[in-house]
Structures are given as structure tokens and as C-alpha cells.
Design a protein around this motif. Structure first.
Motif, PDB file in Angstrom:
ATOM      1  N   ASN A 159     -14.091 -23.451  26.514  1.00 19.64           N
ATOM      2  CA  ASN A 159     -14.687 -22.118  26.567  1.00 19.64           C
ATOM      3  C   ASN A 159     -14.917 -21.663  28.004  1.00 19.64           C
ATOM      4  OD1 ASN A 159     -14.694 -21.865  23.807  1.00 19.64           O
ATOM      5  ND2 ASN A 159     -16.850 -22.390  23.537  1.00 19.64           N
ATOM      6  N   THR A 160     -15.362 -22.598  28.837  1.00 14.84           N
ATOM      7  CA  THR A 160     -15.578 -22.266  30.252  1.00 14.84           C
ATOM      8  C   THR A 160     -14.266 -21.898  30.924  1.00 14.84           C
ATOM      9  OG1 THR A 160     -17.477 -23.759  30.367  1.00 14.84           O
ATOM     10  CG2 THR A 160     -16.456 -23.124  32.447  1.00 14.84           C
ATOM     11  N   TYR A 161     -13.232 -22.701  30.672  1.00 14.60           N
ATOM     12  CA  TYR A 161     -11.930 -22.430  31.276  1.00 14.60           C
ATOM     13  C   TYR A 161     -11.349 -21.117  30.776  1.00 14.60           C
ATOM     14  CZ  TYR A 161     -12.139 -27.343  32.690  1.00 14.60           C
ATOM     15  OH  TYR A 161     -12.508 -28.547  33.253  1.00 14.60           O
ATOM     16  N   ARG A 162     -11.542 -20.821  29.490  1.00 18.10           N
ATOM     17  CA  ARG A 162     -11.017 -19.563  28.953  1.00 18.10           C
ATOM     18  C   ARG A 162     -11.728 -18.356  29.564  1.00 18.10           C
ATOM     19  NH1 ARG A 162     -10.999 -22.398  23.429  1.00 18.10           N
ATOM     20  NH2 ARG A 162      -8.791 -22.960  23.127  1.00 18.10           N
ATOM     21  N   HIS A 163     -13.021 -18.499  29.788  1.00 19.91           N
ATOM     22  CA  HIS A 163     -13.762 -17.408  30.416  1.00 19.91           C
ATOM     23  C   HIS A 163     -13.287 -17.193  31.848  1.00 19.91           C
ATOM     24  CE1 HIS A 163     -17.472 -15.610  32.349  1.00 19.91           C
ATOM     25  NE2 HIS A 163     -17.161 -14.739  31.398  1.00 19.91           N
ATOM     26  N   GLN A 164     -13.076 -18.284  32.585  1.00 19.25           N
ATOM     27  CA  GLN A 164     -12.560 -18.176  33.950  1.00 19.25           C
ATOM     28  C   GLN A 164     -11.159 -17.550  33.951  1.00 19.25           C
ATOM     29  OE1 GLN A 164     -12.787 -22.221  35.300  1.00 19.25           O
ATOM     30  NE2 GLN A 164     -14.967 -22.103  35.795  1.00 19.25           N
ATOM     31  N   ARG A 165     -10.340 -17.965  32.990  1.00 13.90           N
ATOM     32  CA  ARG A 165      -8.987 -17.421  32.908  1.00 13.90           C
ATOM     33  C   ARG A 165      -9.001 -15.932  32.607  1.00 13.90           C
ATOM     34  NH1 ARG A 165      -4.624 -15.881  30.283  1.00 13.90           N
ATOM     35  NH2 ARG A 165      -2.611 -16.937  30.689  1.00 13.90           N
ATOM     36  N   ALA A 166      -9.914 -15.508  31.752  1.00 14.82           N
ATOM     37  CA  ALA A 166      -9.999 -14.091  31.401  1.00 14.82           C
ATOM     38  C   ALA A 166     -10.345 -13.247  32.627  1.00 14.82           C
ATOM     39  CB  ALA A 166     -11.036 -13.885  30.299  1.00 14.82           C
ATOM     40  N   LYS A 167     -11.246 -13.747  33.462  1.00 15.09           N
ATOM     41  CA  LYS A 167     -11.580 -13.020  34.688  1.00 15.09           C
ATOM     42  C   LYS A 167     -10.384 -12.968  35.635  1.00 15.09           C
ATOM     43  CE  LYS A 167     -15.303 -15.426  35.684  1.00 15.09           C
ATOM     44  NZ  LYS A 167     -16.546 -15.857  36.384  1.00 15.09           N
ATOM     45  N   MET A 168      -9.650 -14.080  35.725  1.00 14.27           N
ATOM     46  CA  MET A 168      -8.461 -14.106  36.569  1.00 14.27           C
ATOM     47  C   MET A 168      -7.385 -13.166  36.044  1.00 14.27           C
ATOM     48  SD  MET A 168      -8.493 -18.241  36.997  1.00 14.27           S
ATOM     49  CE  MET A 168      -6.835 -18.345  37.651  1.00 14.27           C
ATOM     50  N   ASN A 169      -7.293 -13.038  34.732  1.00 15.57           N
ATOM     51  CA  ASN A 169      -6.285 -12.166  34.136  1.00 15.57           C
ATOM     52  C   ASN A 169      -6.582 -10.691  34.408  1.00 15.57           C
ATOM     53  OD1 ASN A 169      -3.874 -11.956  32.593  1.00 15.57           O
ATOM     54  ND2 ASN A 169      -5.076 -11.257  30.851  1.00 15.57           N
ATOM     55  N   ILE A 170      -7.848 -10.329  34.510  1.00 21.14           N
ATOM     56  CA  ILE A 170      -8.203  -8.958  34.887  1.00 21.14           C
ATOM     57  C   ILE A 170      -7.669  -8.653  36.279  1.00 21.14           C
ATOM     58  CG2 ILE A 170     -10.131  -7.430  35.467  1.00 21.14           C
ATOM     59  CD1 ILE A 170     -11.743  -8.754  33.280  1.00 21.14           C
ATOM     60  N   LEU A 171      -7.847  -9.605  37.201  1.00 22.56           N
ATOM     61  CA  LEU A 171      -7.358  -9.422  38.566  1.00 22.56           C
ATOM     62  C   LEU A 171      -5.833  -9.302  38.580  1.00 22.56           C
ATOM     63  CD1 LEU A 171      -8.344  -9.226  41.463  1.00 22.56           C
ATOM     64  CD2 LEU A 171      -8.101 -11.714  41.664  1.00 22.56           C
ATOM     65  N   ALA A 172      -5.153 -10.112  37.763  1.00 28.07           N
ATOM     66  CA  ALA A 172      -3.688 -10.037  37.682  1.00 28.07           C
ATOM     67  C   ALA A 172      -3.240  -8.673  37.171  1.00 28.07           C
ATOM     68  CB  ALA A 172      -3.162 -11.147  36.786  1.00 28.07           C
ATOM     69  N   ALA A 173      -3.953  -8.137  36.177  1.00 22.58           N
ATOM     70  CA  ALA A 173      -3.607  -6.814  35.644  1.00 22.58           C
ATOM     71  C   ALA A 173      -3.819  -5.727  36.688  1.00 22.58           C
ATOM     72  CB  ALA A 173      -4.445  -6.525  34.396  1.00 22.58           C
ATOM     73  N   GLN A 174      -4.852  -5.878  37.494  1.00 21.17           N
ATOM     74  CA  GLN A 174      -5.096  -4.917  38.569  1.00 21.17           C
ATOM     75  C   GLN A 174      -4.000  -4.984  39.621  1.00 21.17           C
ATOM     76  OE1 GLN A 174      -9.029  -6.157  39.730  1.00 21.17           O
ATOM     77  NE2 GLN A 174     -10.049  -4.785  38.281  1.00 21.17           N
ATOM     78  N   TYR A 175      -3.570  -6.193  39.958  1.00 23.97           N
ATOM     79  CA  TYR A 175      -2.473  -6.349  40.919  1.00 23.97           C
ATOM     80  C   TYR A 175      -1.198  -5.684  40.406  1.00 23.97           C
ATOM     81  CZ  TYR A 175      -5.191  -9.788  43.592  1.00 23.97           C
ATOM     82  OH  TYR A 175      -6.137 -10.412  44.361  1.00 23.97           O
ATOM     83  N   ASN A 176      -0.918  -5.846  39.117  1.00 24.15           N
ATOM     84  CA  ASN A 176       0.271  -5.222  38.536  1.00 24.15           C
ATOM     85  C   ASN A 176       0.196  -3.700  38.638  1.00 24.15           C
ATOM     86  OD1 ASN A 176       2.085  -7.300  37.506  1.00 24.15           O
ATOM     87  ND2 ASN A 176       0.422  -7.878  36.154  1.00 24.15           N
ATOM     88  N   ALA A 177      -0.981  -3.155  38.410  1.00 25.42           N
ATOM     89  CA  ALA A 177      -1.154  -1.707  38.521  1.00 25.42           C
ATOM     90  C   ALA A 177      -0.958  -1.240  39.964  1.00 25.42           C
ATOM     91  CB  ALA A 177      -2.547  -1.304  38.018  1.00 25.42           C
ATOM     92  N   GLU A 178      -1.478  -2.016  40.915  1.00 22.45           N
ATOM     93  CA  GLU A 178      -1.323  -1.664  42.325  1.00 22.45           C
ATOM     94  C   GLU A 178       0.142  -1.735  42.748  1.00 22.45           C
ATOM     95  OE1 GLU A 178      -3.569  -0.493  44.242  1.00 22.45           O
ATOM     96  OE2 GLU A 178      -5.368  -0.852  43.059  1.00 22.45           O
ATOM     97  N   GLN A 179       0.863  -2.717  42.250  1.00 23.30           N
ATOM     98  CA  GLN A 179       2.284  -2.821  42.592  1.00 23.30           C
ATOM     99  C   GLN A 179       3.065  -1.636  42.034  1.00 23.30           C
ATOM    100  OE1 GLN A 179       4.514  -6.095  40.883  1.00 23.30           O
ATOM    101  NE2 GLN A 179       5.778  -6.275  42.713  1.00 23.30           N
TER     102      GLN A 179
END
Length: 442
Positions: A111-131
Motif C-alpha cells: 500500500n505504501t509503495y502504491r501510494h508513492q507510485r501514484a504520486k510519481m505517476n501524477i508527475l509523469a502525466a504532468q511531464y507528458n503534458a509539458e512535452q
């Protein structure tokens, strides 16, 4: 006849567009509008919202569950009388109610790892939008410069056409006076007609380039669309002073394709942690409350609920021992995914370096081409002035003079093309350094 029809349509389209003009857009306005209205950008924003919901899901896994249940049933047939204990044919009604709650205390930190991954995935989605914004910015800038090129090319052709008109008038006077043969005026008339065709084609190119840019911006009504004309006489090339190595150093910190590749590697490493967590035991706590009532009991409804209730609570342990190698295979699969993303990250950096060095060399070559075109135009202007002097005093015929004029026109067009090509390649280099859309200038 086809050429005449096409040219006439082009002229009418251009005239209509000019008549409908209401606003001239700057490059910054075009970029802002494109980013705000582009469908791909809107989809990227939805992906960010989706990633934020995934984060909420991951956070909710830490919280206890709470559920309520209720049922009411009728039974007809041979059943035991709950009062007398005797079997008899009857219809009974029974109802039951319950509340249960559970919480996961430990599940291998998944659960901890999934929560950390979810936060990282938000950042990845933002990077994709910026690109996506960077790609749109470059596309808009290219189309914007194409409009400017076509407009400036049209101005040059029209200016040259005015000179040819004066030349035609002057030549006609000399022919009428008997100073020049009739063939000279026919030669100038042919040049004049050819320039008219070039102007019609240039007008059509202006209209088409405007429509192309308007479509990139997703403008529905582009009849009144036009762009402003900035001063581009002296392109600023400060970006070249940084050198290819300096541009690459800035790009590795700012370019979103690198950030996306790094983030994908981090996400893969997080997936590996989640997969490994499945090898560890899961400890859960639970609490249940149940009660029931029946119409066969001669008791009040709430009295039955109070007498028949019960509570259960405790801990449960789930220890994975063997599950068809699924856990082990998931771990191996996650390891392979990590290695694959690391290779993709390395490849992204190599591609970026190659693209920057290529873009830098292209910009350097464009600068030399632009400088060479400037010198060529200066020489052609002097040659044209000399030819005009000779033509005016009858030392050059119309054919040779028109050749000199054509060479001048070609030199002007070559300079114009090289200038806009140079400007665009400078903008490409600026984008590599991570320039923001609001900082893009011509």
C-alpha cells in the motif's frame, strides 16, 4: 484556362480574407491559444486528473472499510416452529442485519509503495503534458514563420512588379520614339505577365499558410485571421554562443523527454517493490456485528434485535506459500521492466545529444547560408543597377536586362528563404534549453 481559374480563385480568396480581417495575432497569442484549445493538451489534462484519482485510491487503501448489510426473506413449507419446536407447514419471515469493518495492517508495504507510485505517476502525466506543449509550440512557430515568409515574399514580388511596370512604360516610350526595337517591349511585357502569375501564386500561398496556422490553433472562423509582422531584419543568435555542449547541459535538466524517461524508470522500480511485497504475509483486522428477527417470535422488533445480536472480531494472517509461480514471475517481469526502462532512459539521452548536435550544426550552417545570401544579394543589386544604367542608354537589350532582373529576384527569394530557415533553427535550439512558451520571441 485552368491556371487562369485557379489564379482567379486565389485572388478572390485573398481579397475576401483581407476584407474580413479584424485582428492580427502575435506569436505569443497563437501559442497561448493553441495550448489552451489543443485537443491533445486537453486529453493530457484529463490524464493528470486520472492520475490524481489513482492517488486517492492508493490513499484509501490505508483506511478501514465499513459496510452494512440487511436482508429480509420469506420461507414457505415444512419448517420448525421457533416457538414450539414442532415441524409444520407454515410461512415465515426472517430478517438479518449486520455491520462489518476491516483494515489491512501489513501487506508487505505494498500500500505504501502504491501510494508513492501514484504520486510519481501524477508527475509523469504532468511531464507528458509539458512535452506536448513544447511540440505544439514548435509546430505553431514553424507555421507562424511560414505565414511571415509568404507575406514578405509577396511584398517583394509586388515591389519588383511596380519597377517592371515603370520599365514597361519607359520601354514603350522608347519604342514609340524609334530608339528601341519592338522586340524589347514584347520582352518586358512577357516579364510583366510572368510576374503577375508569381504574385497570384504568392497571394494564394499567403492564404493557404494562414489557413494552415488557423487549423493548428483549432480556429473555427479563420476568415479574419492574420498574424502581426514583427521586425525580423536581424535575427538574434545568442543561443549559438553557448555551444552544443552548453545547450546539451541545459537540455538534460529541462527537456521533458529526459524527465519522462527518468520518471518511467522510477515507476518501474516502484512496481518491482510492489511485486516483491507480494511475497510477504498479509495481516488484517476485522470486526463484525450481526443481529436478526423473525415474525414467528412473539417479541417486539427491536427487542429481537437486542436479544439476537452478536459480535465477532479478530486478526487474520495470509501467508503466500505456492501460487503457481505467479508472484515469482511478477517479480522477474518487473525486474525486466526496470532494465528496459533504464535502457530507454539511456537511449533518450543519446537521442537528445544527437538531436542537439545536429540542430546546432544545422543552425550554424543556416547562419553561413544566410550570410552568403546577403552578400549575393548585395552583388546582384549592384549588377542590376549597372545593367539598368546600360539599358537606359541603349547599351543593353531587354532580354539581357530581364535576365539581370530575374537574377536579382532569385537572390531576394534566396535571402528570404535562408533568413526564415535560420530563424526557425534558432528557435529549435532555444526550445532545447527549456524555454517556456511565454518566453518564446521572434
Amino acid at each position: 484556362m485552368k491556371k487562369i481559374i485557379i489564379c482567379s480563385i486565389a485572388v478572390l480568396s485573398f481579397a475576401f480574407a483581407k476584407a474580413q480581417q479584424t485582428k492580427s495575432w502575435t506569436l505569443q497569442e497563437c501559442v497561448d491559444y493553441a495550448i489552451e484549445n489543443n485537443i491533445s493538451i486537453k486529453q493530457a489534462d484529463l490524464n493528470i486528473e486520472q492520475a490524481q484519482l489513482d492517488k486517492k485510491d492508493a490513499l484509501g487503501a490505508f483506511l478501514p472499510s465499513l459496510n452494512a448489510s440487511a436482508s429480509n426473506s420469506w420461507n414457505t413449507g415444512l419448517t420448525q416452529n421457533v416457538v414450539t419446536g414442532v415441524l409444520q407447514t407454515q410461512t415465515t419471515r426472517n430478517s438479518s442485519y449486520g455491520i462489518n469493518s476491516g483494515v489491512t495492517l501489513f501487506n508487505g508495504m505494498r500500500n505504501t509503495y502504491r501510494h508513492q507510485r501514484a504520486k510519481m505517476n501524477i508527475l509523469a502525466a504532468q511531464y507528458n503534458a509539458e512535452q506536448l506543449e513544447d511540440n505544439i509550440l514548435l509546430n505553431v512557430a514553424n507555421s507562424y514563420l511560414n505565414v511571415l515568409f509568404n507575406k514578405e515574399n509577396l511584398k517583394q514580388l509586388e515591389a519588383q512588379h511596380e519597377l517592371t511596370a515603370k520599365q514597361l512604360e519607359q520601354t514603350q516610350q522608347l519604342v514609340d520614339a524609334g530608339s528601341l526595337p519592338r522586340g524589347d517591349v514584347l520582352e518586358v511585357q512577357a516579364t510583366y505577365a510572368n510576374e503577375e502569375q508569381q504574385i497570384l501564386a504568392a497571394q494564394n500561398n499567403v492564404v493557404i499558410s494562414r489557413i494552415t496556422l488557423a487549423q493548428i490553433l483549432n480556429l473555427e472562423d479563420f476568415k479574419g485571421f492574420d498574424v502581426s509582422d514583427p521586425d525580423l531584419n536581424d535575427p538574434v543568435a545568442l543561443i549559438l554562443d553557448q555551444g552544443a555542449d552548453g545547450i546539451y547541459a541545459a537540455a538534460t535538466e529541462n527537456r521533458y523527454e529526459i524527465k519522462i524517461a527518468e520518471q518511467n524508470t522510477a515507476l518501474a522500480e516502484q512496481d518491482l517493490k510492489i511485486a516483491r511485497g507480494a511475497r510477504l504475509p498479509t495481516v488484517s483486522a476485522f470486526f463484525n456485528y450481526n443481529t436478526r428477527e423473525s415474525d414467528r417470535l412473539n417479541l417486539a422488533f427491536f427487542d429481537q434485535l437486542s436479544l439476537n445480536d452478536g459480535i465477532s472480531y479478530g486478526l487474520s494472517l495470509n501467508l503466500p506459500i505456492f501460487n503457481g509461480w505467479s508472484v515469482s514471475n511478477n517479480v522477474k517481469r518487473s525486474k525486466l521492466n526496470v532494465e528496459n526502462n533504464r535502457l530507454q532512459e539511456t537511449q533518450a539521452k543519446l537521442d537528445l545529444k544527437q538531436n542537439i548536435y545536429q540542430a546546432y550544426n544545422d543552425a550554424q550552417g543556416s547562419r553561413l547560408t544566410y550570410q552568403s545570401a546577403q552578400k549575393a544579394l548585395e552583388a546582384r543589386e549592384l549588377a542590376y543597377e549597372y545593367a539598368q544604367e546600360r539599358y537606359n542608354v541603349g547599351l543593353m537589350n531587354a532580354f539581357d536586362f530581364n535576365q539581370s532582373q530575374t537574377q536579382l529576384t532569385n537572390a531576394q527569394s534566396s535571402l528570404l528563404r535562408s533568413k526564415y530557415d535560420y530563424i526557425f533553427k534558432l528557435k529549435v535550439l532555444e526550445l532545447f534549453t527549456g524555454i517556456a512558451p511565454e518566453d518564446l520571441k521572434l
